[in-house]
Design an enzyme around this catalytic site. Structure first.
Site, PDB file in Angstrom:
ATOM      1  N   GLY A  44       0.815  -1.324   0.009  1.00 46.87           N
ATOM      2  CA  GLY A  44       0.105  -0.097   0.000  1.00 46.87           C
ATOM      3  C   GLY A  44       0.949   1.263  -0.102  1.00 46.87           C
ATOM      4  O   GLY A  44       2.041   1.436  -0.245  1.00 46.87           O
ATOM      5  N   HIS A  50       4.216   1.553  -7.850  1.00 44.17           N
ATOM      6  CA  HIS A  50       3.236   0.482  -7.923  1.00 44.17           C
ATOM      7  C   HIS A  50       2.486   0.497  -9.282  1.00 44.17           C
ATOM      8  O   HIS A  50       2.044  -0.487  -9.808  1.00 44.17           O
ATOM      9  CB  HIS A  50       2.289   0.742  -6.681  1.00 44.17           C
ATOM     10  CG  HIS A  50       3.104   0.532  -5.637  1.00 44.17           C
ATOM     11  ND1 HIS A  50       3.132   1.689  -4.538  1.00 44.17           N
ATOM     12  CD2 HIS A  50       3.684  -0.409  -4.887  1.00 44.17           C
ATOM     13  CE1 HIS A  50       3.796   1.435  -3.293  1.00 44.17           C
ATOM     14  NE2 HIS A  50       4.128   0.119  -3.591  1.00 44.17           N
ATOM     15  N   GLN A  74       7.683  -9.221   7.845  1.00 44.79           N
ATOM     16  CA  GLN A  74       9.059  -8.688   7.095  1.00 44.79           C
ATOM     17  C   GLN A  74       9.638  -7.541   7.704  1.00 44.79           C
ATOM     18  O   GLN A  74      10.393  -7.030   7.359  1.00 44.79           O
ATOM     19  CB  GLN A  74       8.671  -8.789   5.634  1.00 44.79           C
ATOM     20  CG  GLN A  74       7.738  -7.571   5.075  1.00 44.79           C
ATOM     21  CD  GLN A  74       7.395  -7.610   3.794  1.00 44.79           C
ATOM     22  OE1 GLN A  74       6.684  -8.567   3.354  1.00 44.79           O
ATOM     23  NE2 GLN A  74       7.973  -6.682   3.145  1.00 44.79           N
ATOM     24  N   VAL A 189      10.730   3.045 -11.227  1.00 46.61           N
ATOM     25  CA  VAL A 189      10.338   4.256 -11.419  1.00 46.61           C
ATOM     26  C   VAL A 189      10.947   5.369 -10.428  1.00 46.61           C
ATOM     27  O   VAL A 189      10.882   5.192  -9.257  1.00 46.61           O
ATOM     28  CB  VAL A 189       8.934   4.126 -11.403  1.00 46.61           C
ATOM     29  CG1 VAL A 189       7.903   5.343 -11.641  1.00 46.61           C
ATOM     30  CG2 VAL A 189       8.138   3.113 -12.252  1.00 46.61           C
TER      31      VAL A 189
HETATM   32  P1  AMP Z   1       5.920  -2.192  -1.524  1.00 41.48           P
HETATM   33  O1  AMP Z   1       4.513  -1.716  -1.372  1.00 41.48           O
HETATM   34  O2  AMP Z   1       6.943  -1.246  -1.203  1.00 41.48           O
HETATM   35  O3  AMP Z   1       6.145  -3.569  -0.936  1.00 41.48           O
HETATM   36  O4  AMP Z   1       6.303  -2.489  -3.268  1.00 41.48           O
HETATM   37  C1  AMP Z   1       5.317  -3.643  -3.967  1.00 41.48           C
HETATM   38  C2  AMP Z   1       6.100  -3.948  -5.170  1.00 41.48           C
HETATM   39  O5  AMP Z   1       6.203  -2.544  -6.035  1.00 41.48           O
HETATM   40  C3  AMP Z   1       7.204  -4.509  -4.943  1.00 41.48           C
HETATM   41  O6  AMP Z   1       7.461  -5.542  -6.110  1.00 41.48           O
HETATM   42  C4  AMP Z   1       8.213  -3.417  -5.175  1.00 41.48           C
HETATM   43  O7  AMP Z   1       9.664  -3.676  -5.745  1.00 41.48           O
HETATM   44  C5  AMP Z   1       7.748  -2.627  -6.078  1.00 41.48           C
HETATM   45  N1  AMP Z   1       8.198  -1.026  -6.150  1.00 41.48           N
HETATM   46  C6  AMP Z   1       8.167  -0.337  -5.191  1.00 41.48           C
HETATM   47  N2  AMP Z   1       8.445   0.872  -5.560  1.00 41.48           N
HETATM   48  C7  AMP Z   1       9.013   0.837  -6.910  1.00 41.48           C
HETATM   49  C8  AMP Z   1       9.283   1.595  -7.899  1.00 41.48           C
HETATM   50  N3  AMP Z   1       9.889   2.964  -7.463  1.00 41.48           N
HETATM   51  N4  AMP Z   1       9.755   1.162  -9.096  1.00 41.48           N
HETATM   52  C9  AMP Z   1       9.358   0.004  -9.467  1.00 41.48           C
HETATM   53  N5  AMP Z   1       8.616  -0.856  -8.571  1.00 41.48           N
HETATM   54  C10 AMP Z   1       8.536  -0.500  -7.344  1.00 41.48           C
END
Ligand code: AMP
Length: 293
Positions: A44, A50, A74, A189
């Site tokens: 989230g 995302h 985690q 990104v």
């Molecule tokens: P998180 O909500 O931080 O657990 O991220 C969920 C998914 O989004 C994971 O696969 C992350 O690697 C991906 N994600 C988070 N930030 C980025 C970003 N800046 N660029 C690409 N993917 C991202």
């Protein structure tokens, strides 16, 4: 698009919290719908990183399931868990606008009932980089991701390259356990100034936010120098990057490494296919980033 049509579309997002219901829907989709299922697991506080994963998933013309679950297992630091940003209402709005089919937002007590006992461990790959400072982190990730895979039964699962070690570990788990799921990655990104988007960025103070882009600038500088002279050793590249960061007020450096992303080994003489990976702390916020050489 006329407003009536837009609002109809906006209302098409279905929010599911029950594990049983989500699994039943997915079993049914697999039986009756010829479309494949795409899964995007998140914690989230959704941002354009995302949304990039969702956009990529949409190209598959599949049913899209986004999950939001802040997984306590985690978080090695409980304070970090408490402070993790939660923006559920805004997240819903973003998912509706992206025309996502399902949001799966389970409750912690349903994911981990009192008698929960199982842990999924990818043995070796976790003993590097972020795994060294975040005890139990990757076991928490693999355990919950496998559980979410089993509930949502995806054909495709999307993960960001920002969390490169996580991506490598999930690929390994998928291969080791013969999961019939294609893991698809998406490039990092970034904000306009190069900072990798992260839910944690909103916790940076104004001053910290001005320092944070030097992580990416440092990576770009290191890549540029390596392109000029690709005889440089890994230790020269990482030493120079460390100096660059220190000069720019980033002095809590957890690691700077050059890795081979196929097995997280550390080539002494890097090549263009290797990644520079980095973890630092700015104020109390831990940030990670990486760049392919
Ligand atoms: P998180 O909500 O931080 O657990 O991220 C969920 C998914 O989004 C994971 O696969 C992350 O690697 C991906 N994600 C988070 N930030 C980025 C970003 N800046 N660029 C690409 N993917 C991202």
């Amino acid at each position: 698009m006329p407003i009536e049509m837009r609002s109809k579309k906006i209302n098409s997002l279905k929010v599911i919290t029950s594990l049983k219901e989500m699994q039943k829907i997915c079993l049914n989709l697999r039986k009756t719908d010829s479309k494949k299922i795409s899964l995007i697991p998140t914690m989230g506080a959704l941002h354009d990183g995302h949304l990039g994963l969702i956009k990529k998933a949409k190209k598959k013309k599949s049913t899209i399931i986004v999950t939001i679950f802040v997984n306590p297992k985690q978080f090695n630091d409980k304070k970090d868990l408490v402070k993790y940003p939660k923006t559920f209402v805004q997240d819903l709005d973003k998912l509706e606008r992206m025309d996502v089919d399902y949001l799966f937002a389970p409750r912690t007590k349903d994911i981990y009932p009192d008698d929960f006992q199982t842990k999924v461990v990818v043995k070796n790959l976790k003993n590097h980089l972020c795994g060294l400072s975040r005890d139990g982190h990757f076991d928490g990730v693999t355990s919950v991701v496998l559980k979410i895979f089993n509930i949502t039964l995806p054909d495709y699962a999307f993960f960001g390259e920002k969390d490169l070690q996580q991506l490598i570990i999930i690929r390994q788990m998928t291969k080791d356990l013969n999961l019939p799921i294609q893991i698809i990655s998406h490039p990092i990104v970034r904000e306009k100034d190069g900072l990798a988007m992260s839910s944690r960025n909103i916790r940076l103070s104004k001053k910290e936010r001005t320092i944070a882009p030097f992580i990416y600038r440092g990576l770009v500088e290191a890549k540029k120098e390596f392109k000029k002279n690709n005889n440089r050793s890994a230790s020269q590249v990482t030493k120079d990057l460390r100096q660059y960061l220190l000069k720019n007020n980033i002095n809590k450096i957890e690691y700077i490494k050059i890795i081979d992303s196929s097995d997280i080994s550390y080539p002494k003489r890097p090549s263009l296919k290797n990644y520079i990976v980095i973890a630092v702390q700015i104020g109390s916020i831990r940030l990670i980033d990486n760049l392919k050489l």
